[in-house]
Scaffold this motif. Structure first.
Motif, mmCIF file in Angstrom:
data_model
loop_
_atom_site.group_PDB
_atom_site.id
_atom_site.type_symbol
_atom_site.label_atom_id
_atom_site.label_comp_id
_atom_site.label_asym_id
_atom_site.label_seq_id
_atom_site.Cartn_x
_atom_site.Cartn_y
_atom_site.Cartn_z
ATOM 1 N N ARG A 274 0.834 -1.207 0.000
ATOM 2 C CA ARG A 274 0.000 0.000 0.000
ATOM 3 C C ARG A 274 0.863 1.248 0.000
ATOM 4 O O ARG A 274 0.579 2.212 -0.699
ATOM 5 C CB ARG A 274 -0.922 0.007 1.221
ATOM 6 C CG ARG A 274 -2.209 -0.724 0.942
ATOM 7 C CD ARG A 274 -3.175 -0.500 2.047
ATOM 8 N NE ARG A 274 -3.308 0.918 2.374
ATOM 9 C CZ ARG A 274 -4.358 1.439 2.983
ATOM 10 N NH1 ARG A 274 -5.348 0.679 3.330
ATOM 11 N NH2 ARG A 274 -4.412 2.709 3.243
ATOM 12 N N ILE A 275 1.929 1.234 0.811
ATOM 13 C CA ILE A 275 2.819 2.404 0.873
ATOM 14 C C ILE A 275 3.492 2.612 -0.482
ATOM 15 O O ILE A 275 3.566 3.722 -0.991
ATOM 16 C CB ILE A 275 3.857 2.225 2.007
ATOM 17 C CG1 ILE A 275 3.143 2.298 3.371
ATOM 18 C CG2 ILE A 275 4.950 3.273 1.898
ATOM 19 C CD1 ILE A 275 3.992 1.836 4.541
ATOM 20 N N ASP B 84 2.347 1.684 -3.417
ATOM 21 C CA ASP B 84 1.339 2.175 -4.354
ATOM 22 C C ASP B 84 1.114 3.669 -4.172
ATOM 23 O O ASP B 84 1.018 4.422 -5.134
ATOM 24 C CB ASP B 84 0.008 1.444 -4.133
ATOM 25 C CG ASP B 84 0.039 0.041 -4.726
ATOM 26 O OD1 ASP B 84 1.035 -0.285 -5.395
ATOM 27 O OD2 ASP B 84 -0.926 -0.706 -4.514
ATOM 28 N N ARG B 85 1.031 4.082 -2.902
ATOM 29 C CA ARG B 85 0.751 5.493 -2.641
ATOM 30 C C ARG B 85 1.914 6.362 -3.131
ATOM 31 O O ARG B 85 1.705 7.414 -3.713
ATOM 32 C CB ARG B 85 0.539 5.705 -1.142
ATOM 33 C CG ARG B 85 -0.280 6.941 -0.860
ATOM 34 C CD ARG B 85 -0.443 7.172 0.627
ATOM 35 N NE ARG B 85 -0.962 6.000 1.328
ATOM 36 C CZ ARG B 85 -0.798 5.800 2.650
ATOM 37 N NH1 ARG B 85 -0.120 6.659 3.365
ATOM 38 N NH2 ARG B 85 -1.294 4.723 3.223
ATOM 39 N N GLN B 86 3.166 5.888 -2.923
ATOM 40 C CA GLN B 86 4.313 6.664 -3.396
ATOM 41 C C GLN B 86 4.310 6.755 -4.915
ATOM 42 O O GLN B 86 4.589 7.807 -5.483
ATOM 43 C CB GLN B 86 5.612 6.025 -2.907
ATOM 44 C CG GLN B 86 5.875 6.343 -1.438
ATOM 45 C CD GLN B 86 7.067 5.576 -0.889
ATOM 46 O OE1 GLN B 86 7.521 4.617 -1.503
ATOM 47 N NE2 GLN B 86 7.558 5.994 0.252
ATOM 48 N N ASP C 297 1.671 6.663 -6.843
ATOM 49 C CA ASP C 297 0.599 7.599 -7.188
ATOM 50 C C ASP C 297 1.072 9.032 -7.042
ATOM 51 O O ASP C 297 0.834 9.870 -7.906
ATOM 52 C CB ASP C 297 -0.606 7.370 -6.265
ATOM 53 C CG ASP C 297 -1.506 6.271 -6.799
ATOM 54 O OD1 ASP C 297 -1.161 5.691 -7.845
ATOM 55 O OD2 ASP C 297 -2.544 6.008 -6.173
ATOM 56 N N GLU C 298 1.740 9.311 -5.927
ATOM 57 C CA GLU C 298 2.170 10.685 -5.693
ATOM 58 C C GLU C 298 3.187 11.129 -6.727
ATOM 59 O O GLU C 298 3.187 12.274 -7.155
ATOM 60 C CB GLU C 298 2.763 10.808 -4.283
ATOM 61 C CG GLU C 298 1.675 10.957 -3.226
ATOM 62 C CD GLU C 298 2.229 10.848 -1.813
ATOM 63 O OE1 GLU C 298 3.459 10.900 -1.656
ATOM 64 O OE2 GLU C 298 1.414 10.697 -0.892
ATOM 65 N N ARG D 248 1.240 11.976 -9.820
ATOM 66 C CA ARG D 248 0.426 13.179 -9.696
ATOM 67 C C ARG D 248 1.265 14.441 -9.609
ATOM 68 O O ARG D 248 0.750 15.529 -9.780
ATOM 69 C CB ARG D 248 -0.453 13.076 -8.450
ATOM 70 C CG ARG D 248 -1.882 12.693 -8.814
ATOM 71 C CD ARG D 248 -2.722 12.624 -7.560
ATOM 72 N NE ARG D 248 -3.075 11.246 -7.252
ATOM 73 C CZ ARG D 248 -3.300 10.787 -6.020
ATOM 74 N NH1 ARG D 248 -3.209 11.590 -4.999
ATOM 75 N NH2 ARG D 248 -3.615 9.536 -5.830
#
Ligand code: ZN
Length: 80
Positions: free
Chosen positions: A21-22, A24-26, A28-29, A32
């Motif tokens: 999850r971490i 994936d979030r990195q 994504d950021e 973006r």
């Protein structure tokens, strides 16, 4: 003893899931994040070469007597 093994497996699975999850979030950021300040986001105004008609960004065009040219050669030759 059996429950301890189950607990260990669950803890490992949870840690793997959390790490994904971490990650994936990195990712994504990073996607973006806006492009670096050096690259303009506004489309540049295009101007035609007065000699050959080639369209090019105004910032790349060579100017002479109010005409835009694609290269020094065409600038020397002047408008068609
Ligand atoms: Zn040209």
């Amino acid at each position: 003893m059996k429950y301890l093994l189950v607990l260990i497996v669950l803890v490992i699975a949870y840690n793997v899931w959390r790490k994904q999850r971490i990650d994936d979030r990195q990712a994504d950021e990073q996607q973006r994040r806006p492009p670096p300040a050096g690259t303009p986001r506004i489309p540049q105004q295009m101007v035609p070469c007065a000699r050959c008609g080639l369209m090019l960004p105004q910032s790349d065009a060579l100017e002479r007597d109010g005409h835009h040219f694609c290269c020094a050669e065409h600038r020397e030759q002047g408008p068609a």
